[in-house]
Design an enzyme around this catalytic site. Structure first.
Site, PDB file in Angstrom:
ATOM      1  N   ASP B  71      51.840  -0.648 -20.940  1.00 34.69           N
ATOM      2  CA  ASP B  71      51.218   0.668 -21.088  1.00 34.69           C
ATOM      3  C   ASP B  71      51.787   1.712 -20.127  1.00 34.69           C
ATOM      4  OD1 ASP B  71      50.176  -0.368 -18.784  1.00 34.69           O
ATOM      5  OD2 ASP B  71      48.074  -0.135 -19.349  1.00 34.69           O
ATOM      6  N   ARG B 263      43.216   4.454 -18.753  1.00 37.80           N
ATOM      7  CA  ARG B 263      43.993   4.501 -19.988  1.00 37.80           C
ATOM      8  C   ARG B 263      43.746   5.790 -20.762  1.00 37.80           C
ATOM      9  NH1 ARG B 263      46.120  -0.456 -21.955  1.00 37.80           N
ATOM     10  NH2 ARG B 263      46.523   0.827 -23.781  1.00 37.80           N
ATOM     11  N   TYR B 272      43.606  -5.048 -13.486  1.00 43.58           N
ATOM     12  CA  TYR B 272      44.336  -6.263 -13.088  1.00 43.58           C
ATOM     13  C   TYR B 272      43.520  -6.921 -11.997  1.00 43.58           C
ATOM     14  CZ  TYR B 272      48.439  -4.550 -15.590  1.00 43.58           C
ATOM     15  OH  TYR B 272      49.306  -4.110 -16.565  1.00 43.58           O
ATOM     16  N   PRO B 352      53.676  -7.383 -14.360  1.00 45.97           N
ATOM     17  CA  PRO B 352      53.365  -6.132 -15.058  1.00 45.97           C
ATOM     18  C   PRO B 352      52.845  -5.033 -14.138  1.00 45.97           C
ATOM     19  CG  PRO B 352      51.660  -7.769 -15.474  1.00 45.97           C
ATOM     20  CD  PRO B 352      52.695  -8.449 -14.646  1.00 45.97           C
TER      21      PRO B 352
END
Lengths: 645, 645
Positions: B71, B263, B272, B352
């Site tokens: 993302d 987001r 996370y 990530p």
């Protein structure tokens, strides 16, 4: 863009979930729109956002426009496009009008032209958007896409023309009735379109200068006889004229005038070419003008520069005329409810050179759209619909007066020497441009005091947001995520009112602050318009969207300590909305409080209509005045039901 | 956007006229791309622009991605998206990472967290684009749309997996051959996909960490055993944690760490969550971790704030590991021509959290795409293809080293007091962030000297355009139409080289000026790369696109007096291109000559590769050096034909 409120979904967030009856074409409708030009499309796009409304739009042509005549898009129209979410796409594709150059006969050699002046096209800070040029058909495309992506999946019905329109006067003033009957006929039986009779609560004629709707309600375009002829052509040309990519006004010594409007894509240009004066009883059609004549005229005017046309994309000849209807709906006075409206070219026509036609017309549609939605959704008193003709007929009159002056100015010859008494002084031109720049940009329009526009008693609290004018956006930083953005871009085309509360000096999270007490009033007081007019099951911002702007930088105040009304829980999950509080952009140096003349000590409320116009400026503690303003035209659910019964 | 060059056409200018064989799916291809993740799509999009190339892209999945894991989109990737024309759409839809906040245990009450630091995420001026967060699937959508709109109408073939890949070594070094054979099988016979054997000049494996292409060419991912486990979840949550819309690094006293990544859409957030250390031989799959465990861990770490998850859009657990291939093609050394390449996760994997995976992978595709196109179109020596592995393997190694350090830093506990010897000093964090910000933004990547990157002898002439790094855009004003814009945005993903000629002091329209003499050389000299490498019937800018930047403001110099090469005639009509000359933006105060350290007295040439990296900086009069640079890897038509024979 906000999405995922009621659950995560994949795909393009601009594509809304379809309503249960999306895409259906009932014959009983809330609104029938006749004509899918820019006016009709703005209106249809605005109404398509409401799944609870039933709307049809019909068009005589057999499909979407591919090549349009209009091309100028004023800053104000870009601001409106932003509300529909596609201003960025227009910005990317369009030509930007940045400068205007003026050419006159060379005093040394009057048979050739020289540049004598250049002027910035739009004054600094007038709008966050440029003045641009783009084929009207692309603007249509963007509106059609918006409609296709809306919850209602609205698409025009093509190849249908209005054959008859009647209003059942016995039911005109019954808000629950569908008193307008429209009989539609296929333009060409081979098109597959079928004759149909529509029963509508309201009909809007966006059907152009030869409007059938206008004829049906007995109104007439009145105005000047046209006796000045112009040619216009969109061409791909090879030329050494150095300003072919600038908007250029060119006055030759004896061959007439040209206005050059560069077009999108880097190569295309539009030329408006002055033709001879017409005789009083002569029409341009009788002249048998050919495009070769237009090209030859352009070549003579542009000497000493060569101008070889490789391709003509479109051309036309037209007569200048300014014509106007005296009223834009189907009732006299305000005793009866208007049921049929006319908008755009159906009620006012201008010369194209000022680039106003499409722009003014689209804003007719924007003015009417939210009002129809508010009435049909039971939020507002149907009497509010009288304000459409009041507001827009006045604007059209102003624009027609302006256009007449503009056309005259453009035809005038620039002064070639100090002794030239007939010519216009170049400095005069420049003053004229600066003065009228706001007018052509569309930002000078101001609606007078009415039930929808408050008195200017408190204008001094926010001098940069003049009452009745469009909300002039300015940069801010969103508190919750430190995003630099434009405050005005929260005003989307969703039919909601925006209440901007600009905090005064001091801590905006203190319960004694004006902002906090306003929030307390709005949240808890029975007189609060939020409490009175928000449906019981709706989000707290469903009708009136409160946004706060504080003077502190985003690192100097805490989102979590803001009044709970500024962190409202919404949707099926009660997720918090984090986009209600903004800070002055102290880093860029563009502080909205300074830029828009907000009273720093006292703060201010600035109330903005769904069409982006400023409805009221009030002190933060003017709770009763705010409530009273809304009470002047809004309906509670109970009132709406009572009215419809 | 430039369009209408070869005639006016209606409709969306982003939709190109289809090539005669558009949309066909031949089995003999120039390039076969295996995998339609971000890497494969960048490559496919880049190649789709060339109607003279035959390209296929196959994908195991049965359709486009709808929900992606990646993302984070670095500034540098946004610059690349700009070259494909959709950076604005990503900007509109994405979350913007503006600030990072750091939370630590409250010294007064260590079982709860307090904010102790905030840092701006991207340093000022690093890029004209923000660092953003957007669902990977939307990035795929934009690339797929670009491909659908291209002249070749390229679309992936879904439900096909690579069963076998072989290279006919006897024909490897014959440029005209298709020595690679790929056998494709339907993943599921019910999909309707059919087994097929493809013969390709080149094959690129963009097929992820479990790459079949990598296996076929015998390369291996090598690296750390993964022994640290993390959970990740995208959630809609109700929380009073005030920084849920900020990127936030949260270290609790004893419950572990969280990284919050807000987001798009205003409500969704990614978390996370640090899980326990794994044993050396333990895999995360064996832990049977549930999303409820992740939520409970998040709730413990976020205390005293409540955190109620209303919906989990996606979740996963993973082990941190950094693995890398030692070479990204199928040959050792440079004696033989590489025919198979691997890119993206197929040859490097990271954790990530640094938001690097998708970004680095996409730029692999961007690096390789123009090179394959140049070779296949006969413009460049096939030996140039060695530079792909050279350049990108080095970048991947740097990023893996960085990622290892980043992951460690993120897991480290912040210093809670001056006596806390184990914790990391908050000031250290901040320094770290500033230092590594350029790295994570993707703007620090620098390719070393090679046939494609010149020596830095003349770097002092343009200190802000370091050789081997991406061309750092800056504002300019286009001379012909006074449009303020970004110079870097002329570098589109069209496979062309850009030669930016920054004029020195003095009149750029004087024939003695360095700019004029450079134009003379480029236009007339037989050694000129424009003359040597531009096909006879092509536009003069078809291979090398010359653009001039002058120090004067746009009102102080004349477009019509620029060298004719800066006003080139193009297309079937010989229309002039008006977009080759730019001026310093003196009004905004952002003067590109100052911002990028251009030597005002001497000017400079800055040569930019099709993937936006700076290939060379030279004096304006270094005509022979410029020619020599191109001669190092470009082919004339004759040379290309001789090579293919």
């Amino acid at each position: 863009m906000q999405f995922h409120l009621n659950g995560f979904r994949t795909g393009d967030p601009a594509v809304h979930d379809p309503a249960p009856d999306a895409g259906q074409r009932p014959s009983d409708v809330d609104v029938l729109i006749v004509g899918s030009g820019p006016t009709g499309l703005v209106l249809a796009a605005q109404l398509s956002a409401f799944p609870d409304l039933t709307v049809r739009i019909v068009e005589q042509k057999d499909g979407p426009l591919t090549l349009g005549q209009a091309d100028g898009i004023a800053c104000r129209s870009m601001e409106m496009f932003q509300a529909f979410g596609f201003a960025d796409r227009v910005e990317k594709e369009a030509y930007w009008v940045n400068e205007v150059t003026f050419w006159k006969p060379d005093p040394q050699n009057p048979e050739t032209i020289i540049r004598h002046q250049r002027v910035q096209d739009v004054e600094d800070g007038l709008s966050e958007f440029p003045h641009v040029i783009l084929n009207q058909a692309r603007v249509h495309d963007f509106f059609l896409e918006y409609m296709r992506n809306s919850a209602t999946r609205l698409v025009p019905d093509y190849s249908l023309r209005l054959a008859e329109l009647t209003v059942d006067e016995s039911r005109r003033d019954d808000p629950s009735a569908r008193p307008v009957t429209a009989r539609l006929e296929p333009v060409d039986p081979a098109s597959g379109a079928k004759a149909e009779t529509i029963r509508a609560r309201y009909v809007v004629g966006c059907d152009g200068a030869r409007s059938e709707v206008r004829r049906a309600i007995g109104r007439k375009l009145k105005g000047d006889a046209a006796n000045q002829a112009w040619g216009v052509m969109d061409v791909l040309a090879v030329t050494d004229f150095p300003d072919i990519r600038m908007k250029s006004a060119i006055h030759s010594n004896s061959e007439g005038s040209i206005l050059v409007i560069p077009r999108e894509g880097g190569y295309l240009a539009r030329l408006y070419i002055e033709l001879d004066k017409l005789n009083a009883d002569e029409r341009v059609a009788s002249r048998n003008i050919t495009v070769d004549q237009l090209i030859a005229a352009a070549q003579r005017i542009l000497a000493p520069y060569k101008f070889e046309v490789a391709e003509v994309a479109w051309w036309s000849v037209y007569e200048i005329g300014q014509r106007l209807c005296d009223k834009f709906d189907d009732v006299e006075g305000q005793d009866s409810l208007p049921r049929v409206f006319i908008a755009g070219d159906a009620c006012h026509t201008h010369s194209p050179k000022a680039g106003q036609g499409m722009n003014v017309s689209m804003r007719d549609g924007f003015n009417l759209g939210w009002k129809l939605a508010a009435v049909l959704r039971g939020q507002a008193d149907p009497a509010m619909l009288h304000s459409y003709s009041e507001e827009r007929q006045g604007v059209a009159q102003m624009l027609i007066d302006f256009d007449r002056e503009f056309a005259k100015m453009f035809s005038a010859r620039p002064k070639t020497s100090d002794d030239d008494a007939e010519g216009v002084d170049p400095a005069e031109f420049q003053r004229y441009f600066v003065k009228h720049g706001r007018f052509t940009a569309g930002t000078a329009i101001q609606y007078g005091p009415s039930v929808l526009t408050g008195a200017d008693t408190h204008q001094a609290l926010a001098t940069g947001f003049p009452l009745g004018m469009r909300f002039h956006s300015a940069p801010v930083v969103r508190l919750s995520d430190a995003k630099p953005m434009h405050l005005g871009h929260v005003v989307e085309a969703d039919g909601r009112w925006r209440l901007f509360a600009f905090a005064g000096t001091g801590d905006p999270t203190a319960s004694a602050s004006g902002l906090w007490r306003l929030c307390d009033f709005l949240a808890d007081d029975p007189r609060s318009p939020l409490n009175r007019y928000t449906p019981r099951d709706a989000d707290p911002d469903a009708v009136i969207d409160l946004r706060a702007v504080v003077q502190q930088g985003f690192r100097e105040t805490e989102f979590g300590q803001m009044h709970p009304l500024l962190r409202p829980a919404k949707g099926r999950y009660g997720l918090l909305d984090y986009e209600k509080v903004f800070c002055a952009d102290l880093k860029s140096g563009e502080d909205i409080f300074d830029m828009r003349g907000i009273d720093r000590a006292r703060g201010a409320m600035v109330l903005v209509r769904p069409d982006q116009h400023v409805a009221h400026v009030l002190p933060l503690d003017a709770h009763a005045e705010l409530a009273g303003f809304f009470d002047g035209f809004m309906l509670t659910r109970q009132e709406a039901r009572a009215g419809a019964a």
